[in-house]
Write an enzyme that holds these catalytic residues in place. Structure first.
Site, mmCIF file in Angstrom:
data_model
loop_
_atom_site.group_PDB
_atom_site.id
_atom_site.type_symbol
_atom_site.label_atom_id
_atom_site.label_comp_id
_atom_site.label_asym_id
_atom_site.label_seq_id
_atom_site.Cartn_x
_atom_site.Cartn_y
_atom_site.Cartn_z
ATOM 1 N N ASP A 16 0.827 -1.200 0.000
ATOM 2 C CA ASP A 16 0.000 0.000 0.000
ATOM 3 C C ASP A 16 0.867 1.258 0.000
ATOM 4 O OD1 ASP A 16 -2.027 1.586 2.519
ATOM 5 O OD2 ASP A 16 -2.397 1.540 0.365
ATOM 6 N N ASP A 22 -0.411 5.039 1.014
ATOM 7 C CA ASP A 22 -0.699 5.917 2.152
ATOM 8 C C ASP A 22 -0.741 5.130 3.453
ATOM 9 O OD1 ASP A 22 -3.230 7.605 0.141
ATOM 10 O OD2 ASP A 22 -1.049 7.818 0.178
#
Lengths: 171, 171
Positions: free
Chosen positions: B8, B10
């Site tokens: 991922d 953020d």
């Protein structure tokens, strides 16, 4: 659980040949028909392809493939639809692609969009794409959307379609 | 074939809490520590979150998570790495996210990037994410990267890590 369909953008929802022909040929006073490019790889048909698609809001203004709005609406009601576009190859184009989708296909939500590099890690049951390089890895049903560059591809694994009307008939 | 890891952006590669705290609190003369927000959902901690992240080049300027450059380089040599970001939720931010990745993690190619809505159709062997909503669907090994909003999540399916150093130790 609904059957999941992965649908490509360029060459399936977006007609990129029309504006590419305009930029590569017509602007230079050459008249060609799309069928003149049958069997010719995109980068051979359009030597300036990279320069053309990365300028002048190319993706933001791409024409809509005939019948694709009605066809995608149909699929979206019947199936679990994801729009999957190899978009990271060209810098700074994804915002344009997303805005284009939102304008012309407002019934497709942000949750249904995937902008990626290679598509091989995106999983589904059916893939509709004009590029064999995406279809070849796919493990489900493979539908090839006819575009000049893939015209001569003959692969028994692919169901070939020539229009969105055909897609609605077979799915 | 190498093991495929989905990573991922953020809250794992990009530290979004620092600039969110700056905009939501510090600019209004409130001093808070990140740990004050433990266990609080992001939209509750940052009522102006949507407005903040969709303005002022938020994603283009996000700080890099400590140790993530070295950590991602390590993973990229050992595994088949894909960067998977739920980015279509916020309009016009994906170009910034891609440019940020290219600047800070130039060893990650465009082919390794996926900007999407829901992640459930992206397949791999290991997922590193800070959001249970992404981990819950995943069929492989699930690593939860600690961020304040997930601090109190207790799920035996998740391997919890607190830093990129830990990731390098366990993978």
């Amino acid at each position: 659980m609904k059957t999941k369909i992965l649908i490509d953008m360029d060459g399936v929802l977006a007609d990129v040949y029309k504006p590419l022909i305009m930029e590569e040929y017509t602007k230079n006073n050459k008249i060609i028909n799309e069928s003149d490019l049958n069997g010719i790889a995109e980068y051979d048909a359009f030597p300036n392809l990279r320069k053309i698609v990365t300028s002048n809001n190319f993706f933001r203004n791409a024409p809509i493939m005939d019948g694709s709005i009605e066809g995608l609406k149909y699929l979206n009601e019947k199936y679990d639809v994801l729009i999957v576009s190899s978009a990271t190859e060209f810098p700074n184009c994804i915002n344009d692609k997303q805005n284009w989708l939102e304008e012309h296909f407002p019934f497709i939500s942000w949750e249904q969009m995937i902008f990626c590099g290679k598509k091989e890690s995106v999983c589904g049951d059916i893939m509709i794409d004009d590029h064999p390089k995406n279809l070849v890895y796919f493990k489900g049903k493979k539908i090839i959307f006819t575009q000049p560059h893939n015209y001569n591809i003959n692969n028994s694994e692919y169901i070939r379609v020539f229009s969105w009307k055909e897609i609605q008939n077979i799915l």
